[in-house]
Design an enzyme around this catalytic site. Sequence first.
Site, PDB file in Angstrom:
ATOM      1  N   ASP A   9      -8.051  -5.318   0.140  1.00 17.15           N
ATOM      2  CA  ASP A   9      -8.559  -6.123  -0.959  1.00 17.15           C
ATOM      3  C   ASP A   9      -8.227  -7.603  -0.835  1.00 17.15           C
ATOM      4  OD1 ASP A   9      -9.764  -4.064  -2.306  1.00 17.15           O
ATOM      5  OD2 ASP A   9      -7.887  -3.430  -3.223  1.00 17.15           O
ATOM      6  N   HIS A  15       0.850  -1.186   0.000  1.00 16.06           N
ATOM      7  CA  HIS A  15       0.000   0.000   0.000  1.00 16.06           C
ATOM      8  C   HIS A  15       0.881   1.229   0.000  1.00 16.06           C
ATOM      9  CE1 HIS A  15      -3.125   2.843   1.168  1.00 16.06           C
ATOM     10  NE2 HIS A  15      -3.973   1.941   0.720  1.00 16.06           N
TER      11      HIS A  15
HETATM   12  N1  ACO Z   1       4.237  -7.536  -4.883  1.00 15.84           N
HETATM   13  C1  ACO Z   1       5.596  -7.526  -5.047  1.00 15.84           C
HETATM   14  N2  ACO Z   1       6.353  -6.445  -4.871  1.00 15.84           N
HETATM   15  C2  ACO Z   1       5.751  -5.311  -4.508  1.00 15.84           C
HETATM   16  C3  ACO Z   1       4.344  -5.233  -4.320  1.00 15.84           C
HETATM   17  C4  ACO Z   1       3.587  -6.402  -4.514  1.00 15.84           C
HETATM   18  N3  ACO Z   1       2.272  -6.398  -4.342  1.00 15.84           N
HETATM   19  N4  ACO Z   1       4.010  -3.977  -3.971  1.00 15.84           N
HETATM   20  C5  ACO Z   1       5.147  -3.283  -3.939  1.00 15.84           C
HETATM   21  N5  ACO Z   1       6.197  -4.085  -4.253  1.00 15.84           N
HETATM   22  C6  ACO Z   1       7.623  -3.705  -4.271  1.00 15.84           C
HETATM   23  C7  ACO Z   1       7.976  -2.864  -5.483  1.00 15.84           C
HETATM   24  O1  ACO Z   1       8.404  -3.663  -6.549  1.00 15.84           O
HETATM   25  C8  ACO Z   1       9.078  -2.002  -4.925  1.00 15.84           C
HETATM   26  O2  ACO Z   1      10.240  -2.782  -4.831  1.00 15.84           O
HETATM   27  P1  ACO Z   1      11.710  -2.095  -5.045  1.00 15.84           P
HETATM   28  O3  ACO Z   1      11.820  -1.097  -3.931  1.00 15.84           O
HETATM   29  O4  ACO Z   1      12.649  -3.225  -4.958  1.00 15.84           O
HETATM   30  O5  ACO Z   1      11.657  -1.433  -6.397  1.00 15.84           O
HETATM   31  C9  ACO Z   1       8.632  -1.715  -3.502  1.00 15.84           C
HETATM   32  O6  ACO Z   1       7.824  -2.862  -3.118  1.00 15.84           O
HETATM   33  C10 ACO Z   1       7.821  -0.444  -3.337  1.00 15.84           C
HETATM   34  O7  ACO Z   1       6.732  -0.518  -4.237  1.00 15.84           O
HETATM   35  P2  ACO Z   1       6.098   0.725  -5.002  1.00 15.84           P
HETATM   36  O8  ACO Z   1       5.463   0.254  -6.275  1.00 15.84           O
HETATM   37  O9  ACO Z   1       7.119   1.816  -5.101  1.00 15.84           O
HETATM   38  O10 ACO Z   1       4.997   1.171  -3.973  1.00 15.84           O
HETATM   39  P3  ACO Z   1       3.806   2.121  -4.294  1.00 15.84           P
HETATM   40  O11 ACO Z   1       3.493   2.794  -3.020  1.00 15.84           O
HETATM   41  O12 ACO Z   1       4.077   2.945  -5.499  1.00 15.84           O
HETATM   42  O13 ACO Z   1       2.636   1.106  -4.703  1.00 15.84           O
HETATM   43  C11 ACO Z   1       0.778  -0.313  -4.619  1.00 15.84           C
HETATM   44  C12 ACO Z   1       1.605   0.733  -3.883  1.00 15.84           C
HETATM   45  C13 ACO Z   1       0.352   0.213  -6.011  1.00 15.84           C
HETATM   46  C14 ACO Z   1      -0.504  -0.604  -3.830  1.00 15.84           C
HETATM   47  C15 ACO Z   1       1.636  -1.602  -4.774  1.00 15.84           C
HETATM   48  O14 ACO Z   1       1.998  -2.085  -3.495  1.00 15.84           O
HETATM   49  C16 ACO Z   1       0.924  -2.677  -5.597  1.00 15.84           C
HETATM   50  O15 ACO Z   1       1.017  -2.661  -6.817  1.00 15.84           O
HETATM   51  N6  ACO Z   1       0.205  -3.630  -4.899  1.00 15.84           N
HETATM   52  C17 ACO Z   1      -0.564  -4.627  -5.590  1.00 15.84           C
HETATM   53  C18 ACO Z   1      -1.888  -4.005  -6.041  1.00 15.84           C
HETATM   54  C19 ACO Z   1      -2.842  -3.820  -4.882  1.00 15.84           C
HETATM   55  O16 ACO Z   1      -3.040  -4.697  -4.049  1.00 15.84           O
HETATM   56  N7  ACO Z   1      -3.514  -2.649  -4.885  1.00 15.84           N
HETATM   57  C20 ACO Z   1      -4.540  -2.316  -3.861  1.00 15.84           C
HETATM   58  C21 ACO Z   1      -4.139  -1.132  -3.046  1.00 15.84           C
HETATM   59  S1  ACO Z   1      -5.344  -0.856  -1.800  1.00 15.84           S
HETATM   60  C22 ACO Z   1      -6.543   0.037  -2.572  1.00 15.84           C
HETATM   61  O17 ACO Z   1      -6.392   0.718  -3.552  1.00 15.84           O
HETATM   62  C23 ACO Z   1      -7.894  -0.034  -1.961  1.00 15.84           C
END
Ligand code: ACO
Length: 459
Positions: free
Chosen positions: A371, A313
């Site tokens: 979710d 998140h």
């Molecule tokens: N699986 C694997 N790796 C992940 C995940 C994941 N679900 N989420 C983040 N990471 C990793 C990224 O690759 C990144 O790694 P790095 O630092 O080695 O490059 C690090 O964790 C940080 O991730 P970001 O993408 O920079 O985090 P951001 O805050 O931009 O993204 C998000 C948040 C979009 C929710 C992300 O965690 C994601 O894509 N999750 C899966 C989708 C999801 O469940 N969305 C629901 C959100 S809740 C809602 O909207 C109600």
Amino acid sequence: MSQNAQADKKFRLADDGGQLIGELPVFKGTLGFEVVDVRQLLDKSGYCTFDPSFGSTASCRSTITFIDGDKGILLHRGYPIDQLAEKATYLEVAFLLLFGELPSASELAQFTKDITYHTMVHEQLTRFYAGFPREAHPMAILSAVVSALSAFYPDSTDIFDPQQRLISIHRLIAKMPTIAAMAYKNSVGQPFIYPQNHLDYSANFLNMMFAVPPEPYKVNPVFARAINALLIVQADHEQNASTSTVRMVGSTRANPFASVSAGIAALWGPLHGGANEAVLDMLEQIGDKKNIPDFIKRAKDKNDSFRLMGFGHRVYKSYDPRARVMQKICEEVLHEVGADNDPLLKLARELERVALADEYFVDRKLYPNVDFYSGIVQRAIGIPVKMFTALFAIARTAGWLAQWKEMIEDPDQRIARPRQLYCGEDTREYVPLDKRRSMTDTSATVHKPMPSEPAIVGG
Ligand code: ACO
């Protein structure tokens, strides 16, 4: 700033040589970060801030919702989300978000009546549905039909009239479940089921989804309670992408139907509201416990676009408090349908266990989000996967409208208009057609790369 924010500190701006070039006020709200008020930055220093996804930007002042992502805290008007989900109804929470306090018994009765008596849609609107293909995604229908509401209710689109604002709020909260359930009925070729005034908000939605004319339908109270909790945990989440969209569109003084329609479009994205749909797809794809290590490996692989859906998140760097509520509701619903040993729930629990023990997820503070369990709950109730995000939109309507109302009532409100870091061509002369080179000609310079690090101004 707000009545709770005091500018008792200054943020000092220095040039490259360390020379003081200005000071900006620093505000402290009731809870959370201190914020640097950069509204005068450009005028005072000639510099702009650069924050493309707004990760370090407070875009507004608000008294509605507070999140402490590190501690896993979510408060609405000061009340913890778990207390609200356990004890309140969705309409109580909607009232709280909109007006700042939990309603008294008479206020709740009046608000419930105002919502209940606006649940029907204009009969002419029902004909829109015939124009949509049967397989249309409910979010496409929801966004279009909500936008069309402004054509049917022009009597409540004057955003400067508090009474009209209130009527629009009632209409939107009341009609969203009707519009969403009609989208579902259209997709399965069944007749629309009209709202029933004797049912509460959640039960009425379930009735409009699952009742059919030839036989009576009794709403399962465990399902209605689960829908109520689901609506509460998804009702608001401060300045997330769809809420910021609603505020952005609303800041142009567009009517609330247009603003909420834009919010629905933003919520549809798989990184936002669409994730609950993606969680179920992912669990089905994993299929069996023995495949979990492969999927974990893929989630960690930078060359693979796969991510663990329902994990991570932007704000929570701890367990999402809404996920805890949904985990409990999930167990109740699965018990009710006699699926305590549901293979998908078992798989979800095992996936959570493995991920939370893995260094990659621990280091990046990636925990299950709301979710992760909400999809399993909805599936057990019989809600089709395509409708998950539509249900989220119903819930978030209260939050969108509370945030929209707060923005309209803010005397400092102006049209939202960010600036940019321009990385394109400098001024150049127009080139006549016969002198131009094709974009695919690799010898032609099409664009300049973006600088990787913008200059930092500190203080
Ligand atoms: N699986 C694997 N790796 C992940 C995940 C994941 N679900 N989420 C983040 N990471 C990793 C990224 O690759 C990144 O790694 P790095 O630092 O080695 O490059 C690090 O964790 C940080 O991730 P970001 O993408 O920079 O985090 P951001 O805050 O931009 O993204 C998000 C948040 C979009 C929710 C992300 O965690 C994601 O894509 N999750 C899966 C989708 C999801 O469940 N969305 C629901 C959100 S809740 C809602 O909207 C109600």
